[in-house]
Design a protein around this motif. Sequence first.
Motif, PDB file in Angstrom:
ATOM      1  N   UNK A 491       0.856  -1.186   0.000  1.00 19.39           N
ATOM      2  CA  UNK A 491       0.000   0.000   0.000  1.00 19.39           C
ATOM      3  C   UNK A 491       0.889   1.231   0.000  1.00 19.39           C
ATOM      4  N   UNK A 492       0.605   2.172  -0.884  1.00 19.92           N
ATOM      5  CA  UNK A 492       1.388   3.405  -0.957  1.00 19.92           C
ATOM      6  C   UNK A 492       0.687   4.534  -0.222  1.00 19.92           C
ATOM      7  N   UNK A 493       1.434   5.240   0.586  1.00 20.16           N
ATOM      8  CA  UNK A 493       0.975   6.489   1.188  1.00 20.16           C
ATOM      9  C   UNK A 493       1.178   7.580   0.142  1.00 20.16           C
ATOM     10  N   UNK A 494       0.096   8.179  -0.331  1.00 21.11           N
ATOM     11  CA  UNK A 494       0.201   9.194  -1.380  1.00 21.11           C
ATOM     12  C   UNK A 494      -0.279  10.535  -0.856  1.00 21.11           C
ATOM     13  N   UNK A 495       0.361  11.598  -1.365  1.00 23.93           N
ATOM     14  CA  UNK A 495       0.131  12.955  -0.876  1.00 23.93           C
ATOM     15  C   UNK A 495      -0.453  13.759  -2.027  1.00 23.93           C
ATOM     16  N   UNK A 496      -1.770  13.914  -2.026  1.00 24.88           N
ATOM     17  CA  UNK A 496      -2.437  14.627  -3.115  1.00 24.88           C
ATOM     18  C   UNK A 496      -3.301  15.764  -2.593  1.00 24.88           C
ATOM     19  N   UNK A 497      -3.153  16.092  -1.319  1.00 30.48           N
ATOM     20  CA  UNK A 497      -3.770  17.304  -0.796  1.00 30.48           C
ATOM     21  C   UNK A 497      -2.998  18.539  -1.237  1.00 30.48           C
ATOM     22  N   UNK A 498      -1.695  18.377  -1.487  1.00 31.39           N
ATOM     23  CA  UNK A 498      -0.841  19.543  -1.714  1.00 31.39           C
ATOM     24  C   UNK A 498       0.398  19.170  -2.504  1.00 31.39           C
ATOM     25  N   UNK A 499       1.132  20.176  -2.899  1.00 31.38           N
ATOM     26  CA  UNK A 499       2.462  20.016  -3.487  1.00 31.38           C
ATOM     27  C   UNK A 499       3.326  21.155  -2.974  1.00 31.38           C
ATOM     28  N   UNK A 500       4.628  21.009  -3.159  1.00 30.12           N
ATOM     29  CA  UNK A 500       5.559  22.050  -2.728  1.00 30.12           C
ATOM     30  C   UNK A 500       6.077  22.838  -3.938  1.00 30.12           C
ATOM     31  N   UNK A 501       6.903  23.815  -3.664  1.00 30.71           N
ATOM     32  CA  UNK A 501       7.244  24.824  -4.666  1.00 30.71           C
ATOM     33  C   UNK A 501       8.029  24.339  -5.862  1.00 30.71           C
ATOM     34  N   UNK A 502       8.658  23.151  -5.790  1.00 30.99           N
ATOM     35  CA  UNK A 502       9.350  22.624  -6.957  1.00 30.99           C
ATOM     36  C   UNK A 502       8.368  22.075  -7.992  1.00 30.99           C
ATOM     37  N   UNK A 503       7.131  21.882  -7.610  1.00 35.21           N
ATOM     38  CA  UNK A 503       6.146  21.324  -8.541  1.00 35.21           C
ATOM     39  C   UNK A 503       5.958  22.254  -9.735  1.00 35.21           C
ATOM     40  N   UNK A 504       6.085  21.744 -10.958  1.00 34.00           N
ATOM     41  CA  UNK A 504       5.859  22.589 -12.138  1.00 34.00           C
ATOM     42  C   UNK A 504       4.458  23.175 -12.170  1.00 34.00           C
ATOM     43  N   UNK A 505       3.477  22.461 -11.646  1.00 33.48           N
ATOM     44  CA  UNK A 505       2.102  22.962 -11.672  1.00 33.48           C
ATOM     45  C   UNK A 505       1.923  24.123 -10.702  1.00 33.48           C
ATOM     46  N   UNK A 506       2.709  24.149  -9.641  1.00 26.90           N
ATOM     47  CA  UNK A 506       2.719  25.318  -8.765  1.00 26.90           C
ATOM     48  C   UNK A 506       3.417  26.476  -9.474  1.00 26.90           C
ATOM     49  N   UNK A 507       4.577  26.206 -10.075  1.00 22.55           N
ATOM     50  CA  UNK A 507       5.385  27.259 -10.667  1.00 22.55           C
ATOM     51  C   UNK A 507       4.705  27.929 -11.868  1.00 22.55           C
ATOM     52  N   UNK A 508       3.877  27.194 -12.585  1.00 21.61           N
ATOM     53  CA  UNK A 508       3.260  27.733 -13.801  1.00 21.61           C
ATOM     54  C   UNK A 508       2.396  28.956 -13.517  1.00 21.61           C
ATOM     55  N   UNK A 509       1.784  28.999 -12.347  1.00 21.25           N
ATOM     56  CA  UNK A 509       0.906  30.125 -11.989  1.00 21.25           C
ATOM     57  C   UNK A 509       1.248  30.498 -10.551  1.00 21.25           C
ATOM     58  N   UNK A 510       2.264  31.326 -10.391  1.00 19.54           N
ATOM     59  CA  UNK A 510       2.797  31.581  -9.059  1.00 19.54           C
ATOM     60  C   UNK A 510       3.357  32.998  -9.008  1.00 19.54           C
ATOM     61  N   UNK A 511       2.896  33.779  -8.048  1.00 20.93           N
ATOM     62  CA  UNK A 511       3.402  35.137  -7.865  1.00 20.93           C
ATOM     63  C   UNK A 511       3.372  35.495  -6.385  1.00 20.93           C
ATOM     64  N   UNK A 512       4.326  36.313  -5.982  1.00 21.31           N
ATOM     65  CA  UNK A 512       4.363  36.838  -4.625  1.00 21.31           C
ATOM     66  C   UNK A 512       4.249  35.745  -3.561  1.00 21.31           C
ATOM     67  N   UNK A 513       4.927  34.634  -3.809  1.00 22.41           N
ATOM     68  CA  UNK A 513       5.008  33.586  -2.810  1.00 22.41           C
ATOM     69  C   UNK A 513       3.804  32.682  -2.698  1.00 22.41           C
ATOM     70  N   UNK A 514       2.893  32.707  -3.681  1.00 22.61           N
ATOM     71  CA  UNK A 514       1.696  31.868  -3.598  1.00 22.61           C
ATOM     72  C   UNK A 514       1.158  31.594  -4.997  1.00 22.61           C
ATOM     73  N   UNK A 515       0.382  30.496  -5.166  1.00 22.93           N
ATOM     74  CA  UNK A 515      -0.284  30.284  -6.451  1.00 22.93           C
ATOM     75  C   UNK A 515      -1.241  31.440  -6.756  1.00 22.93           C
ATOM     76  N   UNK A 516      -1.356  31.779  -8.019  1.00 18.61           N
ATOM     77  CA  UNK A 516      -2.278  32.838  -8.416  1.00 18.61           C
ATOM     78  C   UNK A 516      -3.699  32.285  -8.480  1.00 18.61           C
ATOM     79  N   UNK A 517      -4.656  33.215  -8.563  1.00 23.40           N
ATOM     80  CA  UNK A 517      -6.057  32.801  -8.662  1.00 23.40           C
ATOM     81  C   UNK A 517      -6.338  32.034  -9.948  1.00 23.40           C
TER      82      UNK A 517
END
Length: 862
Positions: A491-517
Amino acid sequence: MRKLIIFLLIANSLWSFMACKKAVPTDEPDPIAVSTEGLLSVEQGFLYWNDQATLLFDPSKGNAELKGENGDLYLHMGLITAASAGAQDWKNVISSWTSNDASFKMTKRNDGKYAFTLNPSVLYKLSNGNDVKYLALLVRNGTGTKVGRNKDGSDLYIPIAKKEGLAIRFNKPVTQPTYLLKTEQESYAVQEEVSFEIMANQSGKISLSLDGVQIGVEENSKTLKASHKLTKVGLHNFLAKIEANGQQSTQNLEVFVTGSSNVAELPAGVNPNGVSIDRSNNTVTFALSAPQKQSVFLLGDFNQYQASEKYVLNKTPDGKTFWIRLTDLNLNQDYTYQFMVDGKLRIADPYSHLVLDPAHDAGIKSSYRSSLPNYPAQAQGIVSVLNLKASSYNWKISQFNKPNPYDLVIYETLVRDFVQSHDYTTLKDSISYFEKLGVNAIELMPIQESEGNSTWGYNPSFHLALDKYYGTQDELKAFVDACHQKGMAVILDVVLNHAFGQSPMVQLYFENGAPTASNPWFNPIAMHPFNVGYDMNHESNLSQTFVKDVLKYWLSEYKVDGFRFDLSKGFTQKNSGTSESAVGAWSAYDASRVQLWKMYNSYIKTIDPTAYVILEHFADDREEKELAEAEMFLWNNLNQAFNEATMGYNSDNKSDLSRLFAQNRGFSNPNLISYMESHDEERIMFKNLQYGNTSGSYSIKQLPTAIDRNSMAASFLLFAPGPKMIWQFGELGYEISIDQNGRTGEKPIKWEYFNDPIRTKLFKNYAKMIRLKKANSIFRNATLQASSLNAAVKYYLLESAGQKVLIIGNFDVVQQQLNISAAMAGTWHDNLNNQSKTLTTQSGIQLAPGEYFVLSNNKLNY
């Protein structure tokens, strides 16, 4: 004419495939004032090793994380020297991150900027600065919780010049102080001129060239002004040069121009995300979801990481997906690649199965690291690996018959803290240990690629990539295969509530230290308490697609048998706030969250109808009951109650074990993964030995007594109906505090416990009870006939199809008598001591402190 977006950065090589247009310099250039408009600037223009200068920091620029900060700001400083391996390899770090040294405090000016005056040679006290290339720095607030960086998240760098030598700089366009200099302006319209102002520290011949063709020159001057129109898609290289007294100094500036993408439907059979390989037609198609973005280039070692028209991705008519099909790749070799988005952001593929991380890969095993492709010199940041030559793993068990979910005894383990070598291969070699214990499922704490190496894994960045720190893909598959051969599920423990800042999906829409709207995967602010990283929006269609793709990949590629979902209660868009006082609102029944989980569960069952779905939920009983009726399982944390009981403190109901039973919570079936320890709780044995109760010579602070109390507690846990979980080494009485070396820090691996007869007695008791649990169907879903679980003497009576089991234990530190009811009276088989025992209503039963029994009307199978 299509619009062009222009991105500027310094590079070390020239690009020469474009046509150029000559710019005309002024006849007598006006003196150029030093520009202090940027994020970080030198008031005097140049920073010399052996001269005083003032740095100016504008907190409203760059990532703007310190904008509006009211407290003091401090510099964290180091050097990049000839000995540095790259931008991250700071030398001579002279400031502390954790202490606020007044020597590195910046002075706030009336214009809102912060100033710091220094002489590098005096500050660093080095014999000479001949090998120093850059001053490297970060700006932080007093607590270190906010950090001023460049827009792209990189550190700040200022070139160090030699006063007696030549130096040249671009004064305009205004630049960010990145290691490879980038402009602060992100885009220009087509035919708009790029204006340049160039400064030198001495008079001489100053020239500006584009791709080797001179477009501006001034003789015997310190300044040059010029302009140029950019008309072609691709990469332009500007070179500023000062020549004087037989010497020269240069500075490179690249201008990247990207046009609007060609609109075309995604080809049939191509995945809308990641890489699709068609060996029959010798094609490889790359796809990226990036709504609202204007253009994407594919960069890789197949084009030296240089953006050109050949590698512009098409855009689908709905504007959500970019794709490109290549026909000239060798399908028998590895490649590395990245995407460049809107000419300014380089990201790895969010669907990567393997990535190279220049900041952390040095920490993985050298034997594995040497088998990976070399990190490309032209790349920046994390890159994806496309393994076209990989051979398929030859599975020994292609179809695995999973244990009945109500028979599960799950062993939760963190590879890092279970085997000294921190790898899947040694973990596979430990299967004989699991087999001896009798567990039938191994739950691995997160093994997806996370930020750093030695972590718990709850800081993921690439959810489809295996964490290289523990080994290769085939090594994990071999572990799963070997478990299946022994009848054990994985059984794998998976983390899909969140991601950290290296995630490309976070970086694609990110300004001022947070994901954009506009981020289609992540919320700008978390919707619930106890969030870490960036909170995923599970009501977004793209998020749901991503989660399904992640789950399908691990089920199909690695043949895992199910998932434990971390922080599953966080899969909500109801904003309950982020304070601890909001936990009640967050835990209340949430119909939308229930529907999300039913949807994900149904999808998983289309891939594998027998897959286990386990939620770390801790929500309202009504919500958990509904999820259980949909055949999901819920983590059931009884750490406090069990530990209060084992420590001998049984007043005020803190040791009440009644929630061990699903029917006490209104459930129809025991869909609870009950446990008395997990990675998140303090160890039972640590608290027994530190805080255990004492009466006369009976002391729970003594190891033999504390071990026996653990065994008694395990009998109450394991024989209650439904699946159970053990946290690693609990069966040996592991006693190291969760807080040793920090909560998530590495803990000592105590295999020497197995040589201690006191601890192996506990192991043997666990092993016997686990085998009894698995061999007797009464422990799947028996009826609770009678119980007393909130007093010092605890018991429960189970019945199923004529079979009865009675568990009794004295959790007090003194002898106690238990009165026997009619239901408990009779002659019983003592399954732990293999003898008979008669209970009567007249005499009751005397129990010494810590004494316990596992009784049955008919001898249990073993």
